[in-house]
Structures are given as structure tokens and as C-alpha cells.
Scaffold this motif. Sequence first.
Motif, mmCIF file in Angstrom:
data_model
loop_
_atom_site.group_PDB
_atom_site.id
_atom_site.type_symbol
_atom_site.label_atom_id
_atom_site.label_comp_id
_atom_site.label_asym_id
_atom_site.label_seq_id
_atom_site.Cartn_x
_atom_site.Cartn_y
_atom_site.Cartn_z
ATOM 1 N N VAL A 43 -5.102 6.045 0.933
ATOM 2 C CA VAL A 43 -4.307 4.822 0.846
ATOM 3 C C VAL A 43 -4.604 4.145 -0.485
ATOM 4 O O VAL A 43 -5.763 3.918 -0.836
ATOM 5 C CB VAL A 43 -4.616 3.876 2.021
ATOM 6 N N ARG A 98 0.848 -1.189 0.000
ATOM 7 C CA ARG A 98 0.000 0.000 0.000
ATOM 8 C C ARG A 98 0.882 1.237 0.000
ATOM 9 O O ARG A 98 2.001 1.216 0.511
ATOM 10 C CB ARG A 98 -0.920 0.005 1.216
ATOM 11 N N GLU A 143 0.655 5.512 0.719
ATOM 12 C CA GLU A 143 -0.126 6.638 1.213
ATOM 13 C C GLU A 143 0.263 7.887 0.431
ATOM 14 O O GLU A 143 1.441 8.229 0.330
ATOM 15 C CB GLU A 143 0.133 6.841 2.700
#
Length: 117
Positions: free
Chosen positions: A84, A77, A79
Motif C-alpha cells: 500500500v 492510497r 495498492e
Amino acid sequence: MRRITQTLTIMRRVEGEPDRYGNPVLVWERTVWPVYAVAPRGQAGLSEPFEANRDPIVKGLQVFAPADGPSPVANDRVEHAGLVWTVVGDVARWDNNPHFARTTQRGIVVNLDRTEG
């Protein structure tokens, strides 16, 4: 030499301390990721039919980053801008040009999608 314009955060899922049942708890390890640019990703992979005089839906983001820095892998993931995003597919890497002895334009391209629900 390209300039670093933004700093994103890579989040990798790692196994943490075991819970009371002995199963490892999954935690997100954060890594700072300096990048060259973040751009909207166009209609590649768009499943909607083409309609005249209509802009395509933005399907995600493309991130352009140095080849030597940290790099996410599939299902990590990222950010960015308080949201996200999930890494989609493999990272495209340009660091070896067979036509020149020294490659001056090196880097990676990462595709990101946002999943909801």
C-alpha cells in the motif's frame, strides 16, 4: 496510442455507517485504476548528501496513467504489488498543449511513497 500495462487499485477514505457513538466509521472505497507504467522514483527530494560511486535510494514510485481515467488525489492510497502506497502531492496532468491544436500525448503522473509505522 499507449498501452495499458497494469491495473492498480485506488483506495479513497470515505465516511461509512456511524458507530455506536454516532461517529462515522472511516472505510476505504476501492477503484480499479488502469495505468501505462509504474517506475521507481529517483532522488528528487532526497535528503541525504551526495556521495560518489553510490546509487541513490529509491524514494517511491511514479505512476503514468491516462488523463481520462480515474485519478487519485493527495493522501489517497494506491495498492501495487501487494503493498500500500500513499499519494504524495498533487497529480501532474498533461492534457492541454497550447502549441498544438490537438494534444496527442495526454496523461497524468502520480508520485507514491510508502509509509511505515
